[in-house]
Scaffold this active site. Structure first.
Site, mmCIF file in Angstrom:
data_model
loop_
_atom_site.group_PDB
_atom_site.id
_atom_site.type_symbol
_atom_site.label_atom_id
_atom_site.label_comp_id
_atom_site.label_asym_id
_atom_site.label_seq_id
_atom_site.Cartn_x
_atom_site.Cartn_y
_atom_site.Cartn_z
ATOM 1 N N HIS A 166 0.480 -1.178 -0.351
ATOM 2 C CA HIS A 166 0.073 0.026 -0.176
ATOM 3 C C HIS A 166 0.946 1.547 -0.059
ATOM 4 C CE1 HIS A 166 -3.103 3.417 1.134
ATOM 5 N NE2 HIS A 166 -3.714 2.398 0.595
ATOM 6 N N GLU A 189 -4.070 2.002 -7.443
ATOM 7 C CA GLU A 189 -3.965 3.304 -6.852
ATOM 8 C C GLU A 189 -3.348 4.233 -6.986
ATOM 9 O OE1 GLU A 189 -6.708 2.020 -2.413
ATOM 10 O OE2 GLU A 189 -4.260 0.707 -2.846
#
EC number: 5.3.1.1
Length: 226
Positions: free
Chosen positions: A93, A141
């Site tokens: 992430h 993302e």
């Protein structure tokens, strides 16, 4: 990993700490049951065991350290996650980036333990490189949209389209999901129309005044896709 999928990342939000993590997970479980869709929750490491014992839906870890179990103070190993009841892991992430060699080791190890593996990437080309490592899914993302309420499916749809095209062409066995700024069911529906097989989100569900109602809204487009 059952698709389509909605992954709710609890991050370290106070709204999803302690007993509140269980309450949020149970709201997600209720929505998953009623809609017949796959909703996954990713609590903080401290709550992972408690949450996994409290619900039957999949529970993912938000990350892991490359060190194996043993004398590694303050580290969380994949073995720890598995033992605590986790069924998957989110890796790389943008808030917890990994070196490429560590990421490759973690993907391989997680798969050997039978864990679902989702690797996050900031753009299409990096998503393709991530897919080459063999995870079950990559989550594109764009970091500049995370937490902004400006959904990637609306403000940067080309990132989704290009990622889906690249990954499906070179690594068709790897699914593409997306995240960043997802706030509404319409945002989720737009992402699915662009070719993704699910979404990864956080604050939209975690910070909602009525988490159950919000999760139903976010997950409903998945039920319509099936």
């Amino acid at each position: 990993m059952r698709l389509p999928i909605l992954i709710i990342n609890f991050k370290a939000y106070g709204e999803a700490a302690g007993k509140r993590a269980v309450e949020l997970a149970k709201a997600a479980e209720r929505a998953a049951r009623e809609l017949g869709v796959n909703i996954v929750v990713a609590p903080n490491h401290l709550e992972l065991g408690l949450v996994s014992q409290s619900v039957d839906i999949p529970v993912y870890a938000q990350g892991a350290d490359v060190e194996a179990g043993g004398a590694h103070t303050a580290h969380v190993s994949l073995e720890n996650i598995k033992e605590a009841g986790g069924s998957g892991v989110i890796l790389n992430h943008s808030e917890a980036p990994l070196k490429l060699n560590d990421l490759a080791r973690l993907v391989a190890k997680a798969k050997s333990l039978g864990l679902d593996v989702v690797v996050c990437a900031p753009d299409p080309r990096t998503s393709l490189a991530a897919a080459a490592l063999g995870p079950h899914a990559v989550a594109v993302e764009p970091p500049e949209l995370i937490g902004t309420g400006r959904a990637v499916s609306r403000y940067k749809p080309e990132a989704i389209v290009e990622t889906v095209g690249l990954v499906s062409r070179h690594f068709p066995e790897v699914s593409v999901i997306t995240g960043a700024g997802i706030e509404s069911g319409d945002d989720v529906a737009a992402a699915l129309r662009l070719g993704t097989r699910g979404v990864l989100l956080a604050s939209a569900a975690v910070k909602a005044k009525d988490p159950y109602a919000k999760i139903v809204e976010l997950a409903k487009p998945l039920s319509e896709l099936r």
